[in-house]
Motif scaffolding. Structure first.
Motif, PDB file in Angstrom:
ATOM      1  N   GLU A  55     -19.804  16.171 -23.977  1.00 47.20           N
ATOM      2  CA  GLU A  55     -18.665  15.633 -24.466  1.00 47.20           C
ATOM      3  C   GLU A  55     -18.137  15.991 -25.798  1.00 47.20           C
ATOM      4  N   VAL A  56     -18.098  17.481 -26.119  1.00 46.90           N
ATOM      5  CA  VAL A  56     -17.793  17.742 -27.479  1.00 46.90           C
ATOM      6  C   VAL A  56     -16.210  17.199 -27.690  1.00 46.90           C
ATOM      7  N   GLN A  58     -16.199  29.893 -18.975  1.00 36.67           N
ATOM      8  CA  GLN A  58     -16.497  28.929 -18.073  1.00 36.67           C
ATOM      9  C   GLN A  58     -17.569  28.227 -18.074  1.00 36.67           C
ATOM     10  N   SER A  59     -18.648  28.883 -18.542  1.00 36.27           N
ATOM     11  CA  SER A  59     -20.051  28.490 -18.755  1.00 36.27           C
ATOM     12  C   SER A  59     -20.121  27.534 -19.999  1.00 36.27           C
ATOM     13  N   LEU A  60     -19.523  28.124 -21.020  1.00 38.31           N
ATOM     14  CA  LEU A  60     -19.454  27.439 -22.263  1.00 38.31           C
ATOM     15  C   LEU A  60     -18.772  26.156 -22.260  1.00 38.31           C
ATOM     16  N   VAL A  61     -17.766  26.139 -21.356  1.00 38.82           N
ATOM     17  CA  VAL A  61     -16.911  24.889 -21.342  1.00 38.82           C
ATOM     18  C   VAL A  61     -17.741  23.789 -20.549  1.00 38.82           C
ATOM     19  N   LYS A  62     -18.459  24.250 -19.635  1.00 38.08           N
ATOM     20  CA  LYS A  62     -19.289  23.361 -18.739  1.00 38.08           C
ATOM     21  C   LYS A  62     -20.423  22.656 -19.688  1.00 38.08           C
ATOM     22  N   CYS A  63     -21.030  23.391 -20.593  1.00 36.00           N
ATOM     23  CA  CYS A  63     -22.055  22.794 -21.495  1.00 36.00           C
ATOM     24  C   CYS A  63     -21.103  22.005 -22.512  1.00 36.00           C
ATOM     25  N   SER A  64     -20.163  22.312 -23.073  1.00 33.57           N
ATOM     26  CA  SER A  64     -19.462  21.738 -23.905  1.00 33.57           C
ATOM     27  C   SER A  64     -19.046  20.174 -23.174  1.00 33.57           C
ATOM     28  N   SER A 101     -19.588   8.418 -35.874  1.00 32.32           N
ATOM     29  CA  SER A 101     -19.557   9.142 -34.581  1.00 32.32           C
ATOM     30  C   SER A 101     -20.527  10.611 -34.556  1.00 32.32           C
ATOM     31  N   ILE A 102     -20.672  10.902 -35.852  1.00 31.91           N
ATOM     32  CA  ILE A 102     -21.471  12.153 -35.960  1.00 31.91           C
ATOM     33  C   ILE A 102     -23.030  11.559 -35.569  1.00 31.91           C
ATOM     34  N   GLY A 103     -23.353  10.312 -35.864  1.00 33.20           N
ATOM     35  CA  GLY A 103     -24.674   9.757 -35.301  1.00 33.20           C
ATOM     36  C   GLY A 103     -24.802  10.044 -33.875  1.00 33.20           C
ATOM     37  N   SER A 104     -23.581   9.529 -33.275  1.00 33.76           N
ATOM     38  CA  SER A 104     -23.644   9.321 -31.854  1.00 33.76           C
ATOM     39  C   SER A 104     -23.764  10.865 -31.016  1.00 33.76           C
ATOM     40  N   ILE A 133      -2.608  15.434 -29.331  1.00 30.09           N
ATOM     41  CA  ILE A 133      -1.228  14.878 -28.237  1.00 30.09           C
ATOM     42  C   ILE A 133      -1.199  15.839 -27.156  1.00 30.09           C
ATOM     43  N   SER A 134      -1.259  17.154 -27.343  1.00 33.92           N
ATOM     44  CA  SER A 134      -1.066  18.063 -26.472  1.00 33.92           C
ATOM     45  C   SER A 134      -2.129  18.428 -25.590  1.00 33.92           C
ATOM     46  N   GLY A 135      -3.276  17.694 -25.879  1.00 35.54           N
ATOM     47  CA  GLY A 135      -4.505  17.883 -24.962  1.00 35.54           C
ATOM     48  C   GLY A 135      -5.419  18.757 -25.331  1.00 35.54           C
ATOM     49  N   GLY A 136      -5.652  18.834 -26.529  1.00 35.02           N
ATOM     50  CA  GLY A 136      -6.432  19.706 -27.149  1.00 35.02           C
ATOM     51  C   GLY A 136      -7.931  19.326 -26.886  1.00 35.02           C
ATOM     52  N   ARG A 137      -8.219  18.218 -26.722  1.00 32.88           N
ATOM     53  CA  ARG A 137      -9.715  17.749 -26.379  1.00 32.88           C
ATOM     54  C   ARG A 137     -10.291  18.095 -25.113  1.00 32.88           C
ATOM     55  N   THR A 138      -9.242  18.763 -24.221  1.00 32.39           N
ATOM     56  CA  THR A 138      -9.646  19.238 -22.830  1.00 32.39           C
ATOM     57  C   THR A 138      -9.163  20.755 -22.707  1.00 32.39           C
TER      58      THR A 138
END
Length: 237
Positions: A101-102, A91-97, A10-13, A114-119
């Motif tokens: 695909e952080v 807002q800008s940092l989230v766009k960059c993230s 995953s880190i390599g990707s 489960i609660s949506g932390g990835r977004t």
């Protein structure tokens, strides 16, 4: 328990995505480790990315400050401050993230995942700054600058041109208080939706009079929307 082989794959990707190969993989693993994961896996003695986010925030600010100072000599101190604030806002940092695909690569606790932390905007913006900190620790300022420029060069140009997100709260305050101090107050008046997908409604008052209302996915975003609505109302007068 972390599956080391899967983690390194995953880190390599992720390294391919950001065009930087870490000499010490622990740096990027730390940048992608949220506190919820560290807390749920204390037996692995993992730290969260919070300290690294603190460092990345400082590195980002000096890079952006130096860049706009050197490249835009006609901007005043006040203008430089506003441009920098536009570039390093959530807002800008989230766009960059999202561009790299952080969220896909984060190590999150089960509940947070489960609660949506990835977004979640706060998690993504903090993680992006942690990645900056990781690149800085691993490769020094030269590589940190290269990474920041690759992700944010267009934001810098757009901010100077006044295209991207503006600090509406500051603009509103400057207009309202240009002839003297007037009390401006922001209030969150509604919270709607589940915890992982909240929507906030804010209102802004001047001397107890409601001037504008706005919605957003975070309290800060809702307040900015309220200030924007207030500015639009003032412009029609």
């Amino acid at each position: 328990m972390i599956n080391l082989e899967i983690l390194l794959e995953s880190i390599g990707s992720f390294e391919e995505r950001i065009n930087y190969k870490f000499k010490n993989k622990k740096n990027i693993i730390l940048a992608l480790t949220h506190s919820s994961y560290a807390n749920e896996n204390r037996n692995e003695r993992l730290s969260s990315n919070e300290r690294l986010e603190f460092l990345g925030d400082a590195v980002l600010n000096i890079i952006i400050s130096e860049t706009i100072y050197n490249n835009y000599p006609n901007l005043s101190e006040g203008q430089l401050t506003k441009v920098r604030a536009n570039i390093v806002c959530e807002q800008s940092l989230v766009k960059c993230s999202n561009n790299i695909e952080v969220g896909k690569f984060l190590l999150l606790g089960k509940g947070e995942d489960i609660s949506g932390g990835r977004t979640r905007t706060s998690i993504l913006s903090d993680a992006f700054e942690a990645v900056i900190g990781a690149v800085y620790l691993d490769g020094g300022m030269k590589n940190a600058k290269a990474f920041v420029y690759s992700q944010m060069e267009h934001l810098i140009k757009d901010s100077v041109s006044g295209i991207i997100f503006l600090d509406y709260k500051t603009q509103f305050q400057e207009i309202v208080q240009k002839d003297g101090e007037k009390k401006i107050a922001y209030e969150i008046v509604e919270e709607n939706g589940p915890d992982h997908d909240k929507e906030f409604v804010a209102q802004v008052k001047v001397a107890e009079r409601i001037i504008g209302k706005g919605k957003g996915k975070s309290k800060k975003e809702a307040e900015q929307a309220a200030a924007k609505a207030a500015l639009e109302m003032l412009s029609t007068k």
